[in-house]
Design a protein around this motif. Structure first.
Motif, PDB file in Angstrom:
ATOM      1  N   PRO A  19       0.475  -1.330  -0.684  1.00  0.00           N
ATOM      2  CA  PRO A  19      -0.291   0.086   0.040  1.00  0.00           C
ATOM      3  C   PRO A  19       0.884   1.595   0.290  1.00  0.00           C
ATOM      4  O   PRO A  19       0.059   2.227  -0.402  1.00  0.00           O
ATOM      5  N   PRO A  37      -4.283  -7.149   1.668  1.00  0.00           N
ATOM      6  CA  PRO A  37      -5.213  -6.076   0.716  1.00  0.00           C
ATOM      7  C   PRO A  37      -5.410  -5.217  -0.960  1.00  0.00           C
ATOM      8  O   PRO A  37      -6.178  -5.274  -1.446  1.00  0.00           O
ATOM      9  N   LEU A  78      -6.196   0.199   7.251  1.00  0.00           N
ATOM     10  CA  LEU A  78      -5.140  -1.246   7.833  1.00  0.00           C
ATOM     11  C   LEU A  78      -4.211  -1.767   9.446  1.00  0.00           C
ATOM     12  O   LEU A  78      -4.439  -2.886   9.264  1.00  0.00           O
ATOM     13  N   TRP A 121     -14.756   3.542   5.431  1.00  0.00           N
ATOM     14  CA  TRP A 121     -12.808   3.191   5.249  1.00  0.00           C
ATOM     15  C   TRP A 121     -12.274   2.162   6.528  1.00  0.00           C
ATOM     16  O   TRP A 121     -13.448   2.859   7.973  1.00  0.00           O
ATOM     17  N   ASN A 175      -2.549   3.947   6.164  1.00  0.00           N
ATOM     18  CA  ASN A 175      -3.418   3.908   5.032  1.00  0.00           C
ATOM     19  C   ASN A 175      -5.041   3.336   5.133  1.00  0.00           C
ATOM     20  O   ASN A 175      -4.632   2.646   6.688  1.00  0.00           O
ATOM     21  N   ARG A 176      -5.759   2.857   4.922  1.00  0.00           N
ATOM     22  CA  ARG A 176      -6.905   2.241   4.639  1.00  0.00           C
ATOM     23  C   ARG A 176      -6.865   1.971   3.782  1.00  0.00           C
ATOM     24  O   ARG A 176      -6.962   1.788   3.028  1.00  0.00           O
ATOM     25  N   MET A 177      -8.492   1.214   3.732  1.00  0.00           N
ATOM     26  CA  MET A 177      -9.374   0.082   2.740  1.00  0.00           C
ATOM     27  C   MET A 177     -11.125   0.166   3.170  1.00  0.00           C
ATOM     28  O   MET A 177     -10.993   0.402   3.989  1.00  0.00           O
ATOM     29  N   GLU A 226      -7.815  -5.593  -3.710  1.00  0.00           N
ATOM     30  CA  GLU A 226      -7.895  -4.533  -5.176  1.00  0.00           C
ATOM     31  C   GLU A 226      -7.691  -4.501  -6.728  1.00  0.00           C
ATOM     32  O   GLU A 226      -8.405  -3.911  -7.240  1.00  0.00           O
ATOM     33  N   GLU A 240     -11.068  -0.724  -2.134  1.00  0.00           N
ATOM     34  CA  GLU A 240     -10.099   0.560  -2.879  1.00  0.00           C
ATOM     35  C   GLU A 240      -8.693   0.511  -1.629  1.00  0.00           C
ATOM     36  O   GLU A 240      -9.878   0.685  -0.774  1.00  0.00           O
ATOM     37  N   VAL A 241      -7.792   0.937  -2.094  1.00  0.00           N
ATOM     38  CA  VAL A 241      -6.384   0.695  -1.228  1.00  0.00           C
ATOM     39  C   VAL A 241      -6.198   1.762  -1.057  1.00  0.00           C
ATOM     40  O   VAL A 241      -5.732   2.581  -2.671  1.00  0.00           O
ATOM     41  N   GLU A 242      -5.883   2.685  -0.035  1.00  0.00           N
ATOM     42  CA  GLU A 242      -4.927   3.781  -0.006  1.00  0.00           C
ATOM     43  C   GLU A 242      -3.732   3.811   0.137  1.00  0.00           C
ATOM     44  O   GLU A 242      -3.356   2.694  -0.111  1.00  0.00           O
ATOM     45  N   HIS A 243      -3.149   4.594  -0.986  1.00  0.00           N
ATOM     46  CA  HIS A 243      -1.466   4.377  -1.331  1.00  0.00           C
ATOM     47  C   HIS A 243      -0.650   5.715  -0.703  1.00  0.00           C
ATOM     48  O   HIS A 243      -0.409   6.633  -2.051  1.00  0.00           O
TER      49      HIS A 243
END
Length: 139
Positions: A21, A116, A72, A69, A134-136, A120, A126-129
């Motif tokens: 991520p 995660p 992680l 959300w 980070n969250r998903m 994706e 959806e996964v934050e980068h």
């Protein structure tokens, strides 16, 4: 990561080539349905990790039920995982496998680092980068 950018089919002969991520590491991961229990086999440099294959469906279902959300909360096996995080859920006695999704003692953590991006790549989440925290969420 857009699903178009994913390389590989997720099979042993053609593993997915994904990034963590944070974008810091590239790794390979594939479905091994012949393993007992069926597993996601992950190769990060010279380190091999494995997670229950059912984690894909179980994590997606949990995120759908959560409805928003979720952090992680990535942590090594030797470190505690925060409650209310994907990592915490992946170790909880209340999850569908009744504990760790990681299958290899000493390498059962970091579930939230390597699983995660699989969801994706499959278009399930959806996964934050970002550089950290980070969250998903489920799609």
């Amino acid at each position: 990561m857009a699903t178009e950018a994913v390389r590989g089919t997720g099979m042993r002969e053609d593993p997915w080539l994904l990034r963590t991520p944070t974008g810091g590491s590239e790794y390979q991961i594939y479905r091994d349905e012949a393993a007992d229990p069926p597993a996601l086999q992950c190769q990060v440099g010279s380190t091999k990790l494995s997670y229950h294959l059912r984690a894909i469906d179980d994590l997606h279902a949990m995120l759908k039920a959560h409805g928003d959300w979720m952090p992680l909360g990535i942590a090594d096996e030797q470190k505690p995982a925060a409650d209310g995080t994907v990592e915490g859920w992946a170790r909880s006695p209340e999850n569908p496998v009744g504990g760790w999704y990681g299958l290899k003692k000493g390498y059962r953590g970091r579930f939230a680092m390597y699983v995660p991006p699989v969801l994706e790549a499959l278009g399930l989440a959806e996964v934050e980068h970002l550089p950290r925290n980070n969250r998903m969420r489920a799609i």
